[in-house]
Design an enzyme around this catalytic site. Structure first.
Site: not given
Lengths: 348, 348
Positions: A64, A235
């Site tokens: 990410e 998450d």
């Protein structure tokens, strides 16, 4: 940190230097000071450019990029999440980040962020708990005793005065290591045989497991009135820790709804499930905990502004503690338009 | 490049080492070899994860992250664009990039990309021109003689045999410097007093100016039949170089339509303006140039896969030329879950 004499230089904080910096400042002081930066940036939430993280998912993990900017500084973090990495001796999560000057686009700092992410995650959890946990909370259950657990414990000690820990992990040796690592820090620690046992008498329950799946680390019957749940491990899409019913009984607080609805515990709930944005509680436009019986839940997924706060804090600390190297990262020809000439002259 | 003994280490190519690498390989050979990597990756276009760049715009510039992945490797580039930077002796564009292993999420290479971006942009332009310019093209006009100009010239020489240059810049000293820098490379060079003069007799017109505005560097009457236009400078919203009418008369080729419609010359045209994707021409499913009279236009904005190709190429070259340092970027505790223990042990 002095201004680099040469425009090509970017200060770089290696893993080794990050450890030196944290130790020189002291872990608890570092967490406490970092928390003030996190708090400060949450209170000016509306001055940030916000965008959900840019994720590249693959079979075994995710990579990410998490950018944000306050108009003066720009920061981003590169972070991966690969639960299977531990099998080959690697970290589940590694990260590094960059802070830049918006006016010029020039990077001001490159830093390792594996350690720093652990610290900022813990600091953010504790900041949120300061607004959401019952005052006088002293006992915390930590379910999942991996790389993040000690940082969580110390942040809650530094910011809230938590000094009793109840640890549980499916791998008992993880709990024992966590307990051992925290020995010198003045906690009363109980290693437990089940999460059920761990939550007994806990004011705060921290869930921070690593498996990439929809798991039930905490079931509804385990959550009593007045508890604050600090849900850290769920998450990303398909990775949750709490039984859905808990969410229905709790007041849920989140960082950035568009991201949390995809990645947090509330991915289990309808798109209009009511949540409160943490920044609003912090700046006073929304309520946090309103009664001693209320169950509060911080559905934490980690947001770019927290990394921004962490990079901003580290950059400040480098003024006092020069734990950085100078990286020759940017081309700096004598004449800006003459990039090719610089190359030619390098040939001698 | 040997496999790092320690998992904490990421090979880093500094600006200095990038120049050494380019000089050791030879600029023209570097461009030619890099072009084969660019070509190869365009031909397997459909195996890439593609997303428009993530841009943070500010008053004077932009900071962008450009990620992509082919499922085995992941790459991203950080790049800024700040035209006013030259006033303070800084580069308009600086960049660095990272190549990572998708399986573990671990970075494999961190590299400067200011110089590398100039090289990959030029290599991509020349690769496109090989499919789009008339065969036997020898004369190229270059309008805008800043940092990118020499790289463009050399890529077109290395890949197409272009050996006559007609240079124009509103700042004549830029053209003169470009001419001087290219002296040893065997071009016949004419410095011109207007873009009108520069395009006379040119087979290929390269526009590569830096102003962040909608400008008319090339007007419709200047573009004759059969020309190939390599439009490099118009690459963000509000920044174009060509008079709109030229687009209507040309066959327009682009890298990635969703990005080019926002950032390229075709931002001036309706959303359904017909374009051909370059990769389709390269793998044979679409036509490139079909007649000697056709005006072809490569509306280049730069795409993440090109940076990916460049990082992939550099990583390959490091096997032969060890121009890199070892960066302590990743935390690597003896026991992966014991990040905090590593910190404690660093205290000695």
């Amino acid at each position: 940190m002095s201004v680099p004499a040469n425009l090509n230089i970017v200060p770089f904080v290696s893993v080794d230097n990050m450890m030196k910096l944290v130790l020189a400042v002291g872990v608890e002081t570092f967490l406490k000071e970092l928390a003030t930066f996190v708090d400060e940036d949450f209170r000016r939430w509306q001055s940030f450019d916000k965008t959900p993280r840019v994720a590249a998912h693959s079979r075994d993990g995710v990579i990410e990029l998490m950018p944000t900017s306050d108009g003066a500084l720009y920061g981003f973090k590169y972070v991966n999440g690969h639960p299977k990495n531990t099998r080959t001796g690697r970290q589940t999560v590694t990260a590094f980040g960059v802070l830049s000057d918006v006016d010029t686009g020039y990077p001001l700092l490159l830093s390792e962020m594996t350690i720093l992410t652990a610290l900022r995650t813990a600091a953010t959890s504790a900041v949120a708990a300061r607004y959401l946990a019952r005052s006088g909370s002293r006992t915390m259950a930590i379910i999942g005793n991996g790389a993040q657990s000690e940082f969580q414990a110390l942040a809650f000690k530094a910011l809230l005065g938590v000094d009793r820990l109840r640890l549980y992990d499916i791998d008992r040796s993880a709990s024992e290591r966590c307990s051992r690592n925290l020995k010198k820090f003045g906690f009363e620690i109980t290693v437990c045989n089940s999460s059920q046992e761990a939550v007994e008498g806990a004011d705060i329950i921290t869930t921070v497991t690593a498996d990439k799946q929809n798991a039930v680390i905490l079931s509804d019957n385990m959550v009593g009135a007045g508890v604050h749940i600090n849900a850290v491990g769920g998450d990303c899409p398909g990775k949750t820790e709490l039984q859905k019913d808990i969410l229905g009984r709790s007041s849920v607080f989140v960082e950035y709804p568009p991201q949390t609805r995809i990645e947090g515990e509330i991915q289990q709930m309808p798109a209009d499930f009511p949540v409160t944005e943490l920044w609003q509680v912090m700046e006073g436009s929304a309520s946090g905990r309103t009664s001693a019986e209320q169950i509060t839940l911080f559905d934490s997924v980690g947001f770019a502004t927290e990394d921004f706060s962490a990079l901003r804090y580290v950059r400040e600390k480098l003024h006092q503690h020069a734990f950085f190297e100078q990286l020759d990262l940017l081309a700096d020809p004598d004449e800006p338009r003459d990039l090719f000439g610089m190359l030619l002259r390098a040939a001698g």
